[in-house]
Design an enzyme around this catalytic site. Structure first.
Site, PDB file in Angstrom:
ATOM      1  N   ARG A  15       0.821  -1.218   0.000  1.00 48.09           N
ATOM      2  CA  ARG A  15       0.000   0.000   0.000  1.00 48.09           C
ATOM      3  C   ARG A  15       0.847   1.258   0.000  1.00 48.09           C
ATOM      4  O   ARG A  15       0.512   2.225  -0.697  1.00 48.09           O
ATOM      5  CB  ARG A  15      -0.955  -0.016   1.203  1.00 48.09           C
ATOM      6  CG  ARG A  15      -1.853   1.219   1.356  1.00 48.09           C
ATOM      7  CD  ARG A  15      -2.504   1.670   0.054  1.00 48.09           C
ATOM      8  NE  ARG A  15      -3.202   0.610  -0.648  1.00 48.09           N
ATOM      9  CZ  ARG A  15      -3.573   0.682  -1.921  1.00 48.09           C
ATOM     10  NH1 ARG A  15      -3.273   1.761  -2.636  1.00 48.09           N
ATOM     11  NH2 ARG A  15      -4.213  -0.311  -2.487  1.00 48.09           N
ATOM     12  N   LYS A  31       1.830  24.709  -2.536  1.00 48.70           N
ATOM     13  CA  LYS A  31       0.491  24.152  -2.317  1.00 48.70           C
ATOM     14  C   LYS A  31       0.567  22.633  -2.460  1.00 48.70           C
ATOM     15  O   LYS A  31       0.110  22.040  -3.436  1.00 48.70           O
ATOM     16  CB  LYS A  31      -0.498  24.757  -3.310  1.00 48.70           C
ATOM     17  CG  LYS A  31      -0.696  26.257  -3.114  1.00 48.70           C
ATOM     18  CD  LYS A  31      -1.608  26.849  -4.164  1.00 48.70           C
ATOM     19  CE  LYS A  31      -1.752  28.354  -3.972  1.00 48.70           C
ATOM     20  NZ  LYS A  31      -2.589  28.985  -5.026  1.00 48.70           N
ATOM     21  N   LYS A  84       4.987  38.583  -0.809  1.00 47.53           N
ATOM     22  CA  LYS A  84       3.666  38.574  -1.445  1.00 47.53           C
ATOM     23  C   LYS A  84       2.845  39.762  -0.963  1.00 47.53           C
ATOM     24  O   LYS A  84       3.305  40.583  -0.165  1.00 47.53           O
ATOM     25  CB  LYS A  84       2.987  37.237  -1.181  1.00 47.53           C
ATOM     26  CG  LYS A  84       3.826  36.044  -1.659  1.00 47.53           C
ATOM     27  CD  LYS A  84       3.024  34.772  -1.773  1.00 47.53           C
ATOM     28  CE  LYS A  84       2.164  34.777  -3.020  1.00 47.53           C
ATOM     29  NZ  LYS A  84       1.470  33.482  -3.221  1.00 47.53           N
ATOM     30  N   GLU A  95       5.934  40.113  -5.372  1.00 48.80           N
ATOM     31  CA  GLU A  95       4.656  40.036  -6.085  1.00 48.80           C
ATOM     32  C   GLU A  95       4.173  41.437  -6.458  1.00 48.80           C
ATOM     33  O   GLU A  95       4.231  42.360  -5.642  1.00 48.80           O
ATOM     34  CB  GLU A  95       3.609  39.344  -5.209  1.00 48.80           C
ATOM     35  CG  GLU A  95       2.229  39.264  -5.849  1.00 48.80           C
ATOM     36  CD  GLU A  95       1.221  38.564  -4.954  1.00 48.80           C
ATOM     37  OE1 GLU A  95       0.101  39.073  -4.829  1.00 48.80           O
ATOM     38  OE2 GLU A  95       1.573  37.517  -4.368  1.00 48.80           O
ATOM     39  N   ASP A 125       1.020  38.941 -10.787  1.00 49.93           N
ATOM     40  CA  ASP A 125      -0.070  38.183 -10.181  1.00 49.93           C
ATOM     41  C   ASP A 125      -1.434  38.592 -10.721  1.00 49.93           C
ATOM     42  O   ASP A 125      -1.820  39.763 -10.655  1.00 49.93           O
ATOM     43  CB  ASP A 125      -0.048  38.380  -8.657  1.00 49.93           C
ATOM     44  CG  ASP A 125      -1.068  37.509  -7.952  1.00 49.93           C
ATOM     45  OD1 ASP A 125      -1.011  36.276  -8.138  1.00 49.93           O
ATOM     46  OD2 ASP A 125      -1.912  38.057  -7.229  1.00 49.93           O
TER      47      ASP A 125
END
Length: 285
Positions: A102, A137, A169, A202, A224
């Site tokens: 597994r 992410k 950012k 950013e 962005d």
């Protein structure tokens, strides 16, 4: 293993943590039903077309649990596969094969799904100079393997974590009091702490791009959620002084248009957080 995060130590730490989670005090189903001296073999069946990833890891998992297992890799990571292909064969104690099955499949199915999606998207922009990047992410405690899968699929890894690059950012900039304040503070911090890290900032519009250019000392400018016309104008303004990265809501449908705006990089979080695992199974001979 070219990526600097793919050390033997990191891989072994992941494998042991995964075994603690999945096996714990023991695989009682196997311990109860399978004689200790029972020998066997199994094959890894590919059940859909795509890019295979995780074969090298599978061999490490098998040998980490039982060094006497014999593993024959019949394909290579990054290879295009089709339904019906056999990826590897493993021979040895049947109990060891059952207990490791597994973990091998969980890793390979997800890694192959990521590599397949990355390969597909990379082909969409192959006529441009833009490179496809992953993001942070990722699945907690699985980032190393997800970024490895992106690399296998033909993409490039962005920063691995918070410690290996500075990315200012929108929230950093707003809390710091603006672009100039954020960049100035960052430069001072890096100098004081003797850190040699790249800086990315950013930007959300052309005015912010111009301000970053005015302040200077930045390696990458992120564009962005910009419209195509604004992005093209930003690339022209920057004129190669700094690298450019397009980001924000970029999909498979919009990827080609973004790449044709002339950016150096395109980051797509969906490479790792929105992906379908490949159908793979391990069957006893």
């Amino acid at each position: 293993m070219k990526e600097n995060y793919l050390t033997r130590e990191n891989l072994e730490a992941f494998i042991q943590s995964a075994f603690r989670e999945d096996v714990g005090e023991g695989d009682h189903s196997t311990l109860a039903a399978i004689p200790k001296d029972k020998e066997g073999s199994a094959q890894l069946f590919i059940k859909e077309n795509g890019i295979i990833a995780g074969l090298e890891l599978a061999e490490l998992i098998f040998h980490s649990y039982d060094k006497e297992l014999e593993v024959q890799l019949l394909l290579e990571d990054g290879q295009e596969v089709k339904k019906g292909d056999i990826g590897l064969k493993v021979m040895g104690k049947a109990a060891s094969i059952l207990t490791t099955e597994r973990l091998v499949l969980n890793c390979m199915q997800r890694m192959s799904g990521i590599a397949t999606k990355t390969h597909r998207l990379t082909k969409l922009i192959s006529h441009t100079n833009a490179k496809l990047l992953d993001t942070r992410k990722t699945t907690p405690n699985f980032r190393m393997l997800e970024k490895w899968a992106v690399a296998i699929g033909g993409g490039e890894n962005h920063r691995f974590a918070l410690y290996d690059m500075v990315m200012l950012k929108d929230n950093h900039i707003d809390f710091a009091g603006g672009i100039e304040a954020a960049i100035t503070a960052t430069k001072s911090y890096l100098k004081e702490n003797l850190l040699d890290l790249k800086i990315e900032v950013e930007t959300r519009n052309l005015e912010e791009v111009k301000e970053v250019l005015r302040v200077g000392g930045v390696d990458v400018i992120m564009l962005d959620n910009m419209r195509y016309d604004m992005m093209r104008e930003a690339v022209t303004l920057i004129g190669g002084q700094m690298l450019t990265e397009a980001s924000g809501g970029i999909t498979e449908e919009t990827l080609k248009d973004v790449a044709e705006c002339g950016v150096n990089y395109i980051s797509v979080g969906a490479l790792t957080h929105h992906v379908k695992s490949m159908d793979i199974s391990l069957k006893a001979d």
